[in-house]
Every structure is written in C-alpha cells, then in structure tokens.
Design a protein around this motif. Sequence first.
Motif, PDB file in Angstrom:
ATOM      1  N   ILE A 110       0.903  -1.160   0.000  1.00  0.00           N
ATOM      2  CA  ILE A 110       0.000   0.000   0.000  1.00  0.00           C
ATOM      3  C   ILE A 110       0.937   1.204   0.000  1.00  0.00           C
ATOM      4  N   ASP A 163      -1.962   6.018   5.370  1.00  0.00           N
ATOM      5  CA  ASP A 163      -1.237   4.863   5.905  1.00  0.00           C
ATOM      6  C   ASP A 163      -0.535   4.121   4.755  1.00  0.00           C
ATOM      7  N   SER A 164       0.513   3.385   5.062  1.00  0.00           N
ATOM      8  CA  SER A 164       1.108   2.499   4.052  1.00  0.00           C
ATOM      9  C   SER A 164       1.510   1.188   4.722  1.00  0.00           C
ATOM     10  N   VAL A 165       1.673   0.163   3.891  1.00  0.00           N
ATOM     11  CA  VAL A 165       2.028  -1.177   4.387  1.00  0.00           C
ATOM     12  C   VAL A 165       3.163  -1.707   3.515  1.00  0.00           C
ATOM     13  N   HIS A 189       3.387  -1.665   9.110  1.00  0.00           N
ATOM     14  CA  HIS A 189       2.310  -0.701   8.878  1.00  0.00           C
ATOM     15  C   HIS A 189       2.778   0.672   9.381  1.00  0.00           C
ATOM     16  N   LYS A 192       1.489   4.087  10.213  1.00  0.00           N
ATOM     17  CA  LYS A 192       0.226   4.789  10.443  1.00  0.00           C
ATOM     18  C   LYS A 192       0.432   6.272  10.185  1.00  0.00           C
ATOM     19  N   VAL A 252      -7.434   3.855   0.305  1.00  0.00           N
ATOM     20  CA  VAL A 252      -6.346   3.384   1.164  1.00  0.00           C
ATOM     21  C   VAL A 252      -6.864   2.823   2.496  1.00  0.00           C
ATOM     22  N   THR A 294      -5.928  -0.941   3.333  1.00  0.00           N
ATOM     23  CA  THR A 294      -5.013  -1.192   4.463  1.00  0.00           C
ATOM     24  C   THR A 294      -5.617  -2.258   5.364  1.00  0.00           C
ATOM     25  N   ASP A 331      -3.331  -1.502  -5.793  1.00  0.00           N
ATOM     26  CA  ASP A 331      -2.784  -0.279  -5.198  1.00  0.00           C
ATOM     27  C   ASP A 331      -1.640   0.295  -6.038  1.00  0.00           C
TER      28      ASP A 331
END
Length: 386
Positions: A16, A32-34, A161, A163, A225, A229, A251
């Motif tokens: 993500i 957020d990203s993963v 993750h 946040k 997102v 997520t 994504d």
Amino acid sequence: MDKVVTCVAPVNIATIKYWGKRDEHLILPLNDSVSLTLDCDQMHAKTSVIAGPFIDEDSVWLNGQIMSIETNERLKKCFHLIRNLIKIRKGENSQESKWNIRVCSENNFPTAAGLASSAAGYACLVYTLANAFGLLDEDLPSIARQGSGSACRSIYGGFVHWKAGIDELGSDSTAIQIAADTHWPEMRIIILVVNDSQKKTSSTVGMKQAVETSELLKYRVQKCVPERTKGIIQAITDKNFEKFAEITMRDSNQFHAVCLDTYPPCVYLNQVSHDIISFVHDYNKAVGKIKVSYTFDAGPNAFLFIQQNDLNLFMSELVNVFPSEQPNSSYLRGIVSTLPYEVKPFGFKPKDKDLLKYIMVTKLGSGPRCVNDHLLNDDGTLKSKQ
Ligand SMILES: Nc1ncnc2c1ncn2[C@@H]1O[C@H](COP(=O)(O)OP(=O)(O)OP(=O)(O)O)[C@@H](O)[C@H]1O
Ligand SMILES: C[C@@](O)(CCOP(=O)(O)OP(=O)(O)O)CC(=O)O
C-alpha cells in the motif's frame, strides 16, 4: 565511544503506497502504508559510525564520496534529532551530545536507481547511531522518517504498517510491525531491474505535485487506502496470498494512475513495465489462480511477490519471456537456481533480449542488525579496500 559500531539495514517495498505528505517539513504522510521488509543478505545499506572528542568534525561518506551535511537538510535533521535524544536520555549537558560524528556508508546495490536506497540508507544511519549511543527505543522510526518517509518502515522486519496519524506534530505517525518475517517464510520477492536510462522525477517532488494537482489522490486517500489497508492486514494475518496479491496490484495501479492524474503528469512506468504487468496477468490467467503479483515504485523496476512452491515454474516462464544475452549468474541473482530452465509451461512468446538488466530473487528479512565488518577504523580513518 572508542569503538566503531556497524549495522546493516534492509530495503522495504510497499504494497500500500505512501504518496503525498500532510507536512513537508516533518515528513508526515497523508495516508497509511504497508510494506514488506526484504532480507539484508541480498540487499542492504551498511553504515559504520564513530564519535568522540578526537573526531574533528561531523562527516558522512556514502559509497566512497563525502556528502555535504550543511546542504542536506534531511541528514542535518537526523543528526539533530539523535543529539536531542542523547540529551533526553543522558542529560542536557552530556558530553556525548557534543561529540562530532563520522559516518561511512555503502549500499551493496545501486544507489538512487529506484530500488529504495534512501529507505535502507536512512534506516541504517539512524539505527547505527542509536546503537552507537545506546538509544535503541521506539523513537527510531520517527527519526528515520525525517530522513526519508519510507525509511521508518525499514526499522522493522517482516510486514510493517506506517500509520499516518492525525497529530500535527506527528507523535502518532509511526511504523509498527504487523507480523514477523517468520510468519510467512514462503514469501519470495523477485526484483526485475529494467534497462532504463530515463531520468525520473524524485518521489519527494512527484508526490508534492500530486498533492497540489491530483483530484484522484483525494479519493484514494479518503476512500481506497483505508479499505485496502484493513484488507491487506487481514490477508497478511490469514496468509491469504490471492487477496494479498490482488490488493497489491490494485494499489500499485492506482498509485501510477495518480501519477498520471498529476498535472503535468509524472510517468514512472515504461513499455517494459507494462509488458511485465501484462505478463503477470496472462500467467495468472493461464494457471487459473493468482500465483504472482507486481508492484512498482517511482520508477520502471518491478517487484513481484510469489510463494516458494510456485517460484521455479514461474521463473522458467519469466526467463523465457524476458531472455538475456548475459551469462547465467549475472542475469539471475539471489536465492534462485541458475538457468537453464528447461520447462516452459505455457510457452508465452519471448520478447526481445535484454529488456531487463538483471533479476534478483530475495525473501523477507528480520530488520536491521549489527555486524563486525567495519567500514571505519577505531581512530576514525576510512578502511582501505583490499
Ligand atoms: N546508505 C546511505 N546512507 C545515507 N544516505 C543514503 C544512503 N543511500 C542513499 N542515501 C540517500 O538517498 C538518496 C537516494 O534517494 P532517491 O530517493 O533518489 O533514490 P532511491 O531511494 O534509490 O530510489 P526510490 O526512492 O525511487 O526508490 C541518496 O542521494 C542519499 O542522499
Ligand atoms: C513510491 C514510494 O516508494 C514512495 C517513497 O517515497 P520516499 O520515502 O522516497 O519519499 P520522501 O519521504 O520524500 O523521502 C512508495 C512507498 O515506498 O510507500
């Protein structure tokens, strides 16, 4: 400190994507990203640090070249934040916060070539400084983040993750581990390094322009997102590869759609990238199941995800479709058996030779660690290469 401290830190690849800042100065993301942290055995930044009254000035060497700290705001910020942390932990007047620091770093893969060297590099810098001064704690992702946003995710291994948080000062914008690398040991990452001489717009500049001009980015941040997520964290927890793979591809595609929606547009993918995307979809269709997925950062190189059991069959088709003129060992790198792959299970039509520079196969890793192979001597001089 009378001894050099040396650490290695990994690259991480987002499934993500982080794209867009809510604060440029503090490097706070809009969403957020993963990510997945890769094994240091194949690709890493290595950084040695020595500090003390006998070091005459702060200096940073990267791949044998001296870097200017004065003109590099992000590097300056990391030094400043580490010294602040020393003062908080050891007292306002602690001698250690006044020592000059010498840093020497090397990446064992190409720097500034779209392979996330800044993430590995800043994570390594911060992790090594923290080890050198005995500061290992939960502040490290926040400091690494201010070197390069994605670097905060390389502080941890496995699945991570980041946040976005809502606090204006970023106190809640930090990276946490979703699961360790041992949770999904079968996961493999294939990096397809595309032959490309094009100069790209840096991630920093590209995402700033997207925030200023893309309508699609707003929809992505608000709607897509958060749902993705949640979905991908569940897929990781359940080791549901098909769900993980589909969210990852969607994504990546949307991130590049945002780049095109930026005005003027940012184009990171090239024809070879699009050939790889088509090949992955054709392959999954031929197998009848999602066995492999792709993601692309701000450049044409592809990062593919696949499970160990499916790797050999896929590799034989991949090297058939993207052949090379080069000797086997330099074309295929990392944890993979060498050519020739005799079986070409689906017999896709081969493309021109050498569209790819090389293929690297790697796995998940456990994050940064200290090593004994130093780049500096204890008196602060650079080790000469044998
Ligand atoms: N080992 C390192 N130590 C300190 N800084 C580093 C290190 N490696 C890279 N950097 C910093 O990161 C910069 C490269 O970042 P850049 O974003 O241009 O490339 P990249 O991270 O390799 O590619 P991308 O962000 O597109 O994946 C270098 O010029 C340097 O400032
Ligand atoms: C496409 C990406 O790789 C963008 C990475 O951006 P950077 O972390 O390099 O940007 P700055 O915070 O400005 O240094 C997606 C990702 O890694 O999430």
